[in-house]
Design a protein around this motif. Structure first.
Motif, short mmCIF file in Angstrom:
data_model
loop_
_atom_site.label_atom_id
_atom_site.label_comp_id
_atom_site.label_asym_id
_atom_site.label_seq_id
_atom_site.Cartn_x
_atom_site.Cartn_y
_atom_site.Cartn_z
N PRO A 172 0.84 -1.20 0.00
CA PRO A 172 0.00 0.00 0.00
C PRO A 172 0.88 1.25 0.00
O PRO A 172 1.93 1.30 0.64
N SER B 175 -0.86 5.69 -10.81
CA SER B 175 -1.70 5.85 -9.62
C SER B 175 -0.89 5.37 -8.42
O SER B 175 0.31 5.09 -8.51
N THR B 176 -1.58 5.24 -7.28
CA THR B 176 -0.96 4.76 -6.04
C THR B 176 -1.80 3.62 -5.47
O THR B 176 -3.04 3.66 -5.52
N LYS C 247 -3.85 1.65 -3.06
CA LYS C 247 -4.64 1.97 -1.88
C LYS C 247 -4.61 0.82 -0.88
O LYS C 247 -4.42 1.01 0.33
N SER C 248 -4.80 -0.41 -1.38
CA SER C 248 -4.79 -1.58 -0.51
C SER C 248 -4.46 -2.82 -1.31
O SER C 248 -4.66 -2.86 -2.53
N THR D 212 -6.41 -2.46 -4.97
CA THR D 212 -7.24 -1.28 -5.19
C THR D 212 -6.33 -0.07 -5.31
O THR D 212 -5.26 -0.01 -4.69
N LEU D 213 -6.76 0.91 -6.10
CA LEU D 213 -5.95 2.09 -6.37
C LEU D 213 -6.68 3.35 -5.91
O LEU D 213 -7.91 3.37 -5.78
N LYS D 214 -5.91 4.39 -5.69
CA LYS D 214 -6.49 5.65 -5.23
C LYS D 214 -7.16 6.41 -6.37
O LYS D 214 -7.98 7.29 -6.12
N ASP D 215 -6.78 6.10 -7.61
CA ASP D 215 -7.34 6.80 -8.77
C ASP D 215 -8.12 5.83 -9.64
O ASP D 215 -7.81 4.64 -9.71
#
Length: 639
Positions: A270, A283-284, A286-287, A307-310
C-alpha cells in the motif's frame, strides 16, 4: 500426513503455524525412460515416513498385479497413478506430490521420460526451482538426459541435481560414477545453470536418498533429501521488478473496484506508486486484499486483489508495474521455442499467443536455428517437428509489454495455441526484445511542407544484395552534340548485357514529362538538374546504376547533384568534345538556329558552359572509337 512431528499431538495450532512459515521448494524429477524417477519419489516418501498406512497397503496390493519388483513393494506405484502407466510400467502424465520435512515444504513433479512426452516434462519444469535429473548408472548420459537438462536450463532452473541411480547394479563403483560425472560436466559447459551437484543413489535400495549409504564410503557429499532441504532458492525469486498481470477486474459492488491477479515478481505494498501498461497511466496502491483480509505486502506467487487511489482504465491482460519502470512495448521478439504437437510448426502461420493473462494473435516469422540436444549444435531448419527446440523470431499483431524470461519467467514466457483446434502446440521463453525503431527520421530539408523522412523496411543494402551490385550515378555532361546520349546508351547496353540493373535518364526525354513545365532560362535549367539529380538518387538507393545525359552547364548544379550521393557513388563523365566538332555534327539543328538567333541562351553559343574541374572521367568522342570509350567507362565503374 505431511511429516512426522511431535507438535501434531501436543499443539496442533503451533504445528500449523510452524508449517505455514516454512519455505516451499518446487522440484521435478526427469531423465531418460526407466531411469527410476517414480521409484525415487516413492523412496523419498517412504523413507521419510510420509505415507499413510492405507496408501502403503494399497500400493502393496497393487504391487502384486502391476509391480515390477517381484515380491517387493513397488514404490513407483505411489506416483504412477494412471492405469495405463501401471500397465506399461512408465510415467505418461505429470504426477504432483506434496510433502514436508522439519525444514521445508516440497511439491514434486514426476515427469515422463519418453521422448513423445517431452512436452509434459516442459510443463512440469515451468514452475520448478530445482531439477533432479536421473541417470542410469548402467547406461550413462542418454539423449533424454541431455534433452531434459537443456529444457530445464531453458526454463531458467538454476539448481540441477544429477542423481546417478541404480548404483547397486553397478556394484557401487566410484569409477563408474566419476565417469558419468565427467561425461555430464563436458555437456554442461554450454548450460547456464549456476549450481550442479552429483549424488550416487539407489532408489530401489534407498542408498543416499534420505540417509547416507554405507555402500558408498568414497562419496563425501550429502544425501539427496539433505540437498533438497538446504539448497538456497529464496534468492532465486525476483523481488525487485514489480509485475502483476491483471487476471480480472473485481467489481462486487459500486464502492469497490479491484484488480486481481497472481504477483509474478516484485513486492507490492500500500502507498506504492504504480503504472498500468500498456496505457502508461499512473496511480498509487490503496490496498492489497486477499480472502483473509488486507496485507502489508504481497510477494511473488501470491494471488491478490489491488485497489488504487485513482480511477484509471485497467483491463484483463494489462500489467501493474512500478511507476518508473522502463518496460518496452513491442510486437517482435526472439524466443526459445519448444514445439509440442505432432503437426509441425509452420512459419508465417497465424497462431494465438497466451502471454501472462493476455491472448494475442501472431506468428513465428522465422526459425533462426534449431538446437541438437545431443551436442547443443545450432542447425538450420525450415520447420519444427514434435519436441524440437529452436530459437525463433515472433511477430505479434499488436504491441504488448514483455520481459526477458531470465528476468521474470511469469511475464517472459508464453504458450502457442492453434486457432482452429484450440490445442496448445508450443511453449516459449523470451530471450531478446527486438527494438522497434520509429519509422520516421527527422532530417533537415527545404520542403515547404511539414514532412519527415519515412524509413523503409527494405533497405538499400538489401536491394543491392539482391541486385548483386551497388547503386551509382554516372553523370554525363558536355555540349550538345558531344556524344553524351550516344555514349550513355551504349554503356547501358553493355552493362545490361553483363547483368547489371540500369536506368538511363536522357535530357530531352525528361523534359517531356518530369520537367515539361520548365524552359531554358538559367533558373529553369537549375531546377531541371535538381529534379533529375533527386530522381537519380532514388534509383541509386534502389540498387540501380542510373546514367544521366544532360548538358548541365553550370558547375554549381553538378556539385549540388554530387552532394546527394555518398563518396564513390557519383561518377562525373565530362564528354570534352570540341565546340567546332559539336557544331559540325549538329544532330538536332540547334546550333544553326542559335547562330541565326532563333534560340536564345543556347549553351556554347549564347550561354556559357562551365567545364568540370575534377571529373572522374574525361572523354573526347572526336579522337577515340566508341568501343574504346565504353571500355574506359566500364573500368571506371568497376574501380
Amino acid at each position: 500426513m505431511s511429516h512426522q512431528s511431535a507438535l501434531i499431538e501436543k499443539d496442533i495450532e503451533a504445528y500449523l503455524k510452524e508449517h505455514e512459515n516454512k519455505d516451499l521448494l518446487r522440484f521435478i524429477t526427469c531423465g531418460s525412460v526407466d531411469d527410476g524417477k517414480s521409484t525415487l519419489i516413492g523412496r523419498l516418501l517412504h523413507d521419510s515416513k510420509m505415507i499413510y498406512e492405507d496408501q502403503l497397503a494399497a500400493v502393496t496390493a497393487a504391487s502384486k498385479t502391476s509391480g515390477t519388483q517381484g515380491d517387493r513393494v513397488d514404490l513407483a506405484l505411489l506416483v504412477d497413478g494412471l492405469q495405463s502407466e501401471r500397465e506399461q510400467g512408465i510415467t505418461i502424465d505429470v504426477a504432483y506430490r506434496f510433502f514436508s520435512t522439519d525444514k521445508r515444504k516440497f511439491i514434486i513433479a514426476d515427469t515422463p521420460g519418453h521422448e513423445q512426452y517431452t512436452r509434459n516434462m516442459a510443463t512440469g519444469a515451468s514452475t520448478a526451482s530445482l531439477a533432479i535429473i536421473l541417470v542410469d548408472a548402467r547406461h550413462g548420459v542418454m539423449t533424454q538426459t541431455r534433452r531434459h537438462s537443456f529444457i530445464s536450463d531453458l526454463l531458467g532452473i538454476e539448481h540441477l541435481v544429477i542423481a546417478v541411480n541404480k548404483m547397486d547394479l553397478a556394484d557401487y563403483s566410484q569409477a563408474r560414477f566419476d565417469e558419468i560425472v565427467a561425461d555430464y560436466q563436458q555437456f554442461a559447459t554450454n548450460l547456464n545453470a549456476k549450481d550442479i551437484q552429483f549424488v550416487p543413489i539407489s532408489a530401489l535400495e534407498g542408498d543416499n536418498v534420505v540417509n547416507r549409504s554405507q555402500h558408498t564410503p568414497w562419496f563425501a557429499g550429502s544425501a539427496l533429501l539433505e540437498l533438497l532441504e538446504t539448497v538456497p532458492v529464496a534468492q532465486d525469486e525476483n523481488v525487485e521488478d514489480l509485475r502483476l498481470p491483471v487476471q480480472y477486474v473485481s467489481r462486487p459492488n459500486l464502492d469497490f473496484r479491484g484488480y486481481a491477479g497472481t504477483l509474478a515478481a516484485g513486492v507490492l505494498e500500500p502507498g506504492q506508486s504504480i503504472k498500468a501498461l500498456p496505457s502508461g497511466k499512473t496511480s498509487t496502491v490503496k490496498s492489497v486484499v486477499t480472502w483473509d483480509g488486507e496485507l502489508d505486502a504481497a510477494y511473488p506467487g501470491q494471488a491478490v486483489t489491488v485497489t488504487l487511489k485513482d480511477e484509471i482504465d485497467i483491463s484483463r491482460g494489462d500489467w501493474i508495474v512500478e511507476a518508473d519502470a522502463d518496460i518496452p512495448l513491442t510486437n517482435s521478439f526472439n524466443a526459445d521455442l519448444v514445439w509440442m504437437h505432432e503437426d509441425p510448426l509452420q512459419p508465417g502461420k497465424l497462431y494465438d499467443f497466451k502471454m501472462a493473462t493476455r491472448e494475442v494473435s501472431g506468428s513465428v516469422e522465422s526459425i533462426e536455428y534449431q538446437v541438437d540436444v545431443n551436442t547443443l549444435e545450432r542447425l538450420q531448419s525450415d520447420q519444427l517437428e514434435l519436441n524440437s527446440i529452436a530459437r525463433c523470431q515472433v511477430e505479434l499483431t499488436g504491441e504488448l509489454p514483455v520481459d526477458q524470461y531470465r528476468r521474470s519467467p511469469g511475464t517472459g514466457s508464453f504458450i502457442i495455441i492453434d486457432r482452429l483446434t484450440n490445442v496448445t502446440v508450443g511453449a516459449g521463453m523470451i530471450r531478446e526484445i527486438v527494438t522497434q525503431e520509429s519509422p520516421y527520421e527527422y532530417r533537415q530539408h527545404e520542403s515547404k511542407a511539414q514532412v519527415v523522412w519515412h524509413k523503409t523496411t527494405v533497405t538499400r543494402q538489401m536491394r543491392e544484395e539482391k541486385n548483386g551490385h551497388s547503386g551509382r550515378c554516372i553523370w554525363f555532361t558536355g555540349l550538345s552534340g558531344s556524344g553524351k546520349s550516344t555514349l550513355a546508351n551504349a554503356l547501358e547496353v553493355e552493362l545490361h548485357r553483363r547483368g547489371y540493373h540500369t536506368m538511363l535518364l536522357d535530357g530531352d526525354n525528361v523534359r517531356q514529362g518530369l520537367c515539361k513545365d520548365l524552359g531554358m532560362t538559367e533558373t529553369d535549367r537549375e531546377e531541371n538538374i535538381r529534379r533529375v539529380a533527386e530522381v537519380a538518387r532514388l534509383f541509386a538507393e534502389a540498387g540501380v546504376i542510373v546514367l544521366t545525359a544532360f548538358v548541365s552547364p553550370y558547375r554549381r548544379d553538378r556539385d549540388a547533384a554530387r552532394a546527394l550521393f555518398d563518396d564513390g557513388d557519383f561518377v562525373e563523365v565530362f564528354v570534352d568534345t570540341p565546340l567546332k566538332v559539336c557544331e559540325q555534327r549538329d544532330p538536332k539543328g540547334m546550333y544553326k538556329k542559335a547562330r541565326e538567333g532563333q534560340i536564345k541562351d543556347f549553351t556554347g553559343i549564347s550561354a556559357p558552359y562551365e567545364p568540370p574541374t575534377r571529373p572522374e572521367v574525361t572523354l573526347d568522342t572526336s579522337k577515340e572509337t566508341q568501343e574504346t570509350l565504353i571500355e574506359v567507362l566500364r573500368e571506371a565503374i568497376s574501380a
